[in-house]
Each structure stands twice: as C-alpha cells, then as structure tokens.
Motif scaffolding. Structure first.
Motif, PDB file in Angstrom:
ATOM      1  N   LEU A 141       0.833  -1.209   0.000  1.00 36.30           N
ATOM      2  CA  LEU A 141       0.000   0.000   0.000  1.00 36.30           C
ATOM      3  C   LEU A 141       0.863   1.252   0.000  1.00 36.30           C
ATOM      4  O   LEU A 141       0.563   2.231  -0.673  1.00 36.30           O
ATOM      5  CB  LEU A 141      -0.913   0.011   1.229  1.00 36.30           C
ATOM      6  N   TYR A 142       1.943   1.198   0.773  1.00 41.19           N
ATOM      7  CA  TYR A 142       2.834   2.357   0.825  1.00 41.19           C
ATOM      8  C   TYR A 142       3.425   2.637  -0.555  1.00 41.19           C
ATOM      9  O   TYR A 142       3.454   3.775  -1.011  1.00 41.19           O
ATOM     10  CB  TYR A 142       3.946   2.125   1.855  1.00 41.19           C
ATOM     11  N   LEU A 143       3.885   1.565  -1.229  1.00 39.00           N
ATOM     12  CA  LEU A 143       4.476   1.739  -2.557  1.00 39.00           C
ATOM     13  C   LEU A 143       3.453   2.335  -3.512  1.00 39.00           C
ATOM     14  O   LEU A 143       3.742   3.270  -4.265  1.00 39.00           O
ATOM     15  CB  LEU A 143       4.981   0.405  -3.112  1.00 39.00           C
ATOM     16  N   MET A 144       2.207   1.809  -3.447  1.00 41.52           N
ATOM     17  CA  MET A 144       1.162   2.278  -4.345  1.00 41.52           C
ATOM     18  C   MET A 144       0.766   3.719  -4.023  1.00 41.52           C
ATOM     19  O   MET A 144       0.683   4.567  -4.918  1.00 41.52           O
ATOM     20  CB  MET A 144      -0.056   1.365  -4.222  1.00 41.52           C
ATOM     21  N   PHE A 145       0.569   4.007  -2.743  1.00 36.19           N
ATOM     22  CA  PHE A 145       0.151   5.359  -2.353  1.00 36.19           C
ATOM     23  C   PHE A 145       1.227   6.394  -2.652  1.00 36.19           C
ATOM     24  O   PHE A 145       0.915   7.534  -2.968  1.00 36.19           O
ATOM     25  CB  PHE A 145      -0.212   5.395  -0.862  1.00 36.19           C
ATOM     26  N   SER A 146       2.480   6.004  -2.524  1.00 35.83           N
ATOM     27  CA  SER A 146       3.504   7.019  -2.780  1.00 35.83           C
ATOM     28  C   SER A 146       3.588   7.303  -4.279  1.00 35.83           C
ATOM     29  O   SER A 146       3.993   8.400  -4.673  1.00 35.83           O
ATOM     30  CB  SER A 146       4.854   6.622  -2.188  1.00 35.83           C
ATOM     31  N   SER A 147       3.190   6.330  -5.120  1.00 38.58           N
ATOM     32  CA  SER A 147       3.220   6.612  -6.551  1.00 38.58           C
ATOM     33  C   SER A 147       2.071   7.523  -6.968  1.00 38.58           C
ATOM     34  O   SER A 147       2.141   8.165  -8.012  1.00 38.58           O
ATOM     35  CB  SER A 147       3.182   5.308  -7.351  1.00 38.58           C
TER      36      SER A 147
END
Lengths: 292, 317
Positions: A141-147
């Motif tokens: 989720l962190y990877l997706m949200f930061s993108s």
C-alpha cells in the motif's frame, strides 16, 4: 452440556480434588499472572515518578508521587502535540470503524440474503482475505500510495482501515441466521424499497453483530502501528502509537523518559475507560472469529 | 442453506408468474450488487490493487541520472530484483532470524498457552474469570505501547529485572547482541500467550462434558485425562493457533523496530518487513516490492505447508 458438567463438579467430584493439586494449579496460574502483570505494574508506578526517582531504585514501588506533574509535562511537550495524537487516533479509529461497519453490514447482508450468481465465489474471496494479515498489505500500500501522492495524508491511513473482510464475514453469518426472510418479504409486500428494508428492518436486527464489528475494527485501528508509521512522516497526522514511539526514540532530542512513560499510561487509560464496559461484545467476537 | 430456501421457490412458480418473478429477481440482483459495491470497490483498491502493483513494480528498476536533474526512468528488469533480494545477505539474514524465532518462540509460547488452558479447564482451577481477564490484558494493549514499555524494562539504567539480577550477582544486559533476539521473543510471548490460551480454552469449553465424564468413569483423570482425551480434541485449535503464530512471526516488525535505537544488534534490516521498508526508504521500490512478494510467498508456504503436514500426519495416525 456444560451445566451437567458443572453440576457434577460442584457435587460429587469437587471433594475428590486434593488440596495439593488445587494449590499446584493455582500456583502456576498465579506465576503466569505475575509475569503478565509486573511489566504493567512497573509502567504504572513509573508514570508517577520524577526523572530522578525513575533512575534511582529497582522501580517496583512508589516514591514521591509526581503523576500530575508528569501529565502536565506530557501535554506541554512539543506544544501539546499529545492531545492532537489522541484526537488523530480517535478520528482514525472511530471514523474508520464506523465506515467499515456500515460497508461490511451492507456487503454481509447482500451475501446472506440475496441469491445471485457468483455469490459463493464472492464470499470465498472474502473468507480468503480474512486469513491474510493486514500487515502484509502495508508495504505494498505504501508503494502504491507514494506513486499517486497519497502518502502523508489522513487518507493514507483512513482508506485502508475501512475495508474489513472479517467484518463482512461476521455480518454475513449474523444476517443469515438472524434476519428472517418473512420480515424482508413483509417489507416488500408493503412496497418498501430494498434500501429502506435494509435500513429499517435488517440493520436493527443485525445491531449486536454491528457493535462487535465496530469494536474489533476500532481496536484494530487504534493498535495499528506498521501502516501509520510507514504512511505518516508528519507528526501532526500521526496516531498516538506512532507519536509515542517517536518520543521513545527521541531521548537524545531531550524528550524525558517520564514524559513517554506517562503518555503510554494515559493512552492505555483512555482505551480501558472506553472499552471495559463493552468487554462482553469484544469477547463474543473473539469466540466467533476463532471457533466457527 | 439460505440459497436453498429461495431457489426451489423460483423454479417452482408457474410460467406466467416466472416473468414477473424474474423482473423482481433482476431488480433484487441489482440491489444486491449495489449493497456490495462500496466494499467491492474498496476491496479491489486497498487489497487487490496493492498486490498487483507490487507484483508489477517488482519487475522494474528505477534509473536515476547521476545529477538527479532529469526524471528517473523505469526499466523492465525481469526477475533481477528477486535475484538481488535473494543474494542480499541482510535480507537473507532477516529471513533466517524470523525463522529461528518461529522455530523456538512459537512452540514455547503455544506450549505455555496449552498448559495454562488445560489448567484453567481442570477441576482444580479456582478464580477462572479473574485469570482469564489478566491473561487477556496484554493482547488488548497496542503492540507499539507494549514494545515501548518493554524497551524501558530492558533499558540498562532503568530495568527492574537487571537490578534484580544484580542483587544475586548476575550482570544481564537484555539489549546486548547475544540477548536481543531472546528479549524480542520474550516480548512476543508476553503479548500473545494469553490470546492463544483463550482460543485453546474456548475450544476446551466446547468439548462435551459427557466425554470427559466417561473418561473419568474409566479412571482417567488429571494429567492423563488432559493428555489422552483433551489434547487430541484440541488438534484443530492448536493447528489454527500455530498457523496464526507462524504468520505473525513472519510479519514481525513493531518490537524490533522500537528496540532498534537501544540495541545495537537490532539493525535496520532486522526482519524481512524492516528490510523491505529500508529498501523503500532508499527509493529502491522495485527491490522493496520484490522483497514483499518473497515474504508473502514464504509466509504462505510456511503456513499452508504446516497445515498440509499436520493433515497428512492426521491421516496416517
């Protein structure tokens, strides 16, 4: 079943249990209770001490009672950010749990009371998702949200918290057994819309399950650490768990141990005050989750 | 069972009524889908999408120009991120570490939970309610707060336990390199034994009284009753708690993350999740994604492997 068992145990066999065995069992249970309680006791006692007294002795008994000074210090540290953390925690937990309960109730009700193609598949997917721990999703989720630039916002913690497969599972079980078809049909004959039937008939009947879902989700969000610590850099957005962990590691930056200790005790006290009266629901949910 | 109640009803109606019924049926299917929509959308966005995104991301590497002036470019890299992860000593060590912890701590914790549940269920137990509430306390506490509490309890100049050992002439440093992993294991045992005990205890409560009575008639009581009658019946609950514990250990994060600043042995890549977080922190998202995927697969293999293993043994016995 259990009643017969207890009846005999208090009647014939209770006398047969020798004192040695009774005290042996008691001793082991007591020993583990001591192991469980000593850390909590130490935390409680430490929150009442000044910095000097904290380092002074072994720490399992009170010295000068400085709890009020410590509490004042907690609320003055960093311009009173502690109050904000508590507020954030309440916001994430109460808001997230409320929306999660509503969404879960709708989905669980639909899965229990409407026949449609793919229903079993949908429920099996939900069931599978119950088994995957939330922490497994945190980093993806962190990877997706930061993108998409969602990191470091309220949404980053709020949105993942309103999805509760366990809530859907509980709501479905409860709606399947608890909401009678006759009641729904009666509503339909009277010309009520499906939405109205859900709100006015199904929801009130499902309310015990909804309380359980709310509590579970509330505690889950309140206790969460990994997701908010990944998502939130800005300490004004952080919940109290992340904030306190920051203080714990900020000793070099001049944050006294007493402030962190007292903050921890305060946050626990709030949780206890909020949840002790509701313990009944919480335990029934635990049983439903583990035994069924 | 709920399906059976409606479907025969639909089929049994007369042709003229069927048309009417089917429009009503379609209307209801539509309402059902509307009720499911919010959860469905969020489920897709918050659970399926991150998995897909991580899988996708794990196949790419990001290239930055030397000066960082131009935008970084994404390049398809096949499985090179996976190769990097599997050749990275820090990541491999983190996996071995949680594996070691799982092999030692999980049996200790569950053994303790089983013992306590059996004692609490035995005829000799008194004050059952009080003990249950006490054992449940650590689980209701936020993991981060419990970890902060223990980090103080381990601190050299604060710990009442260090002071206690000092009295009997022992110098124990809970945060030393040799003891850090044991200390973390203790934090997990403290936090989760009571929770597991409650699951096992409620399974014990579900055992029909007639069964234990019958065994007692045959002269089986105390430890023999517990071991030969109750424990075999606890099998499903024991498997469940073991699987939960395996998953929990694989995801270990909070305890070491909070001890990190005090214990030199607890490095920034101490557990697999910490290692992946570190990779994300230095903007290597491809590697972070690959490490998350590897961890998910290993967790899945370990928990399902355990379930299959116990099932096979169950059939053989």
């Amino acid at each position: 079943m259990t009643t017969t068992r207890y009846a005999t145990s208090s009647g014939t066999t209770a006398r047969k249990v020798p004192l040695a065995s009774r005290s042996g069992v008691f001793l082991v249970l007591l020993l583990f209770s001591v192991y469980t309680l000593i850390p909590l006791w130490w935390l409680l006692v430490s929150a009442t001490k000044s910095s000097g007294d904290l380092f002074g002795d072994g720490g399992l008994w009170f010295s000068h009672f400085d709890l009020w000074t410590n509490i004042r210090a907690v609320f003055h540290q960093q311009d009173g950010i502690f109050g904000r953390w508590i507020l954030n925690s309440v916001l994430y937990s109460a808001g997230g749990a409320f929306v999660a309960t509503l969404i879960s109730a709708m989905a669980g009700y639909a899965l229990a009371k409407y026949p449609f193609r793919g229903r079993d598949l949908a429920f099996n997917i939900v069931l599978g998702a119950v088994l995957i721990p939330a922490s497994m999703f945190a980093l993806p989720l962190y990877l997706m949200f930061s993108s998409i630039g969602l990191v470091n916002t309220y949404w980053a913690v709020f949105l993942p918290c309103i999805v509760s497969p366990f809530g859907v599972y509980l709501a479905r079980i409860y709606a399947a057994d608890g909401v009678p078809y006759e009641l729904l049909e009666a509503g339909r004959v009277d010309g009520a819309s499906e939405a109205r039937i859900f709100w006015r008939i199904a929801m009130p009947v499902m309310s015990p399950a909804l309380v359980t879902i709310f509590l579970f989700q509330f505690v889950g969000i309140w206790n969460n650490y990994l997701l908010p610590v990944l998502m939130l850099n800005d300490d004004k957005l952080q919940p109290v768990t992340v904030g306190l962990a920051g203080w714990r590691n900020g000793f070099e930056n001049g944050i006294p141990y007493t402030v962190t200790l007292t903050g921890a005790v305060l946050s626990l006290t709030l949780l206890v005050i909020a949840f002790l009266p509701l313990q009944r629901f919480w335990r029934s949910g635990l049983a439903a989750g583990s035994v069924k | 069972m709920t399906i059976d109640m409606v479907e025969p009803d639909l089929r049994a109606t007369k042709p003229t009524a069927t048309a009417q019924r089917s429009t009503a049926g379609r209307r209801r299917t539509r309402s059902a889908l509307l009720f499911l929509l919010p959860f469905g959308l969020l489920f897709a966005a918050m659970m399926l999408a991150p998995i897909c995104y991580s899988l996708y991301k794990s196949l790419f590497t990001t290239h930055r120009s030397g000066l960082g002036l131009s935008r970084p470019t994404e390049m398809f890299a096949g499985f090179s991120n996976y190769a990097t992860a599997l050749h990275d000593n820090h990541f491999l060590m983190s996996i071995l570490r949680v594996l070691l912890l799982g092999v030692v701590q999980v049996p200790v914790m569950l053994g303790l939970a089983l013992l306590l549940a059996l004692l609490l269920d035995s005829r000799s137990a008194r004050f059952k309610r009080i003990f249950q509430v006490v054992f449940f306390l650590p689980f209701a506490m936020p993991g981060a707060i419990a970890a902060i509490m223990w980090s103080f309890l381990y601190a050299r100049n604060l710990s009442p336990f260090t002071a206690l050992f000092q009295h009997i002439g022992l110098h124990v440093d809970f945060l030393s390199d040799g003891l850090a992993l044991v200390s973390i294991g203790n934090m997990m045992t403290w936090a989760y034994t009571g929770y597991n005990m409650l699951i096992l205890y409620s399974a014990l409560q579900a055992i029909p009284g007639e069964l234990t009575e019958a065994a007692e008639m045959d002269g089986c009581s105390g430890w023999r009753l517990a071991w030969h009658v109750k424990v075999p019946l606890l099998r499903p609950a024991l498997i469940l708690t073991t699987v939960f514990s395996i998953i929990g250990t694989a995801q270990l994060y909070t305890e070491p993350a909070i001890l990190q600043h005090d214990a030199p042995a607890v490095t920034i890549t101490y557990t697999p999740i910490m290692a992946a977080q570190y990779a994300a922190g230095i903007n290597n998202y491809g590697l972070a994604a690959a490490e998350s995927v590897i961890l998910a697969i290993l967790t899945f293999v370990a928990s399902f492997g355990f379930m299959k293993f116990t099932q096979r043994r169950g059939l053989g016995a």
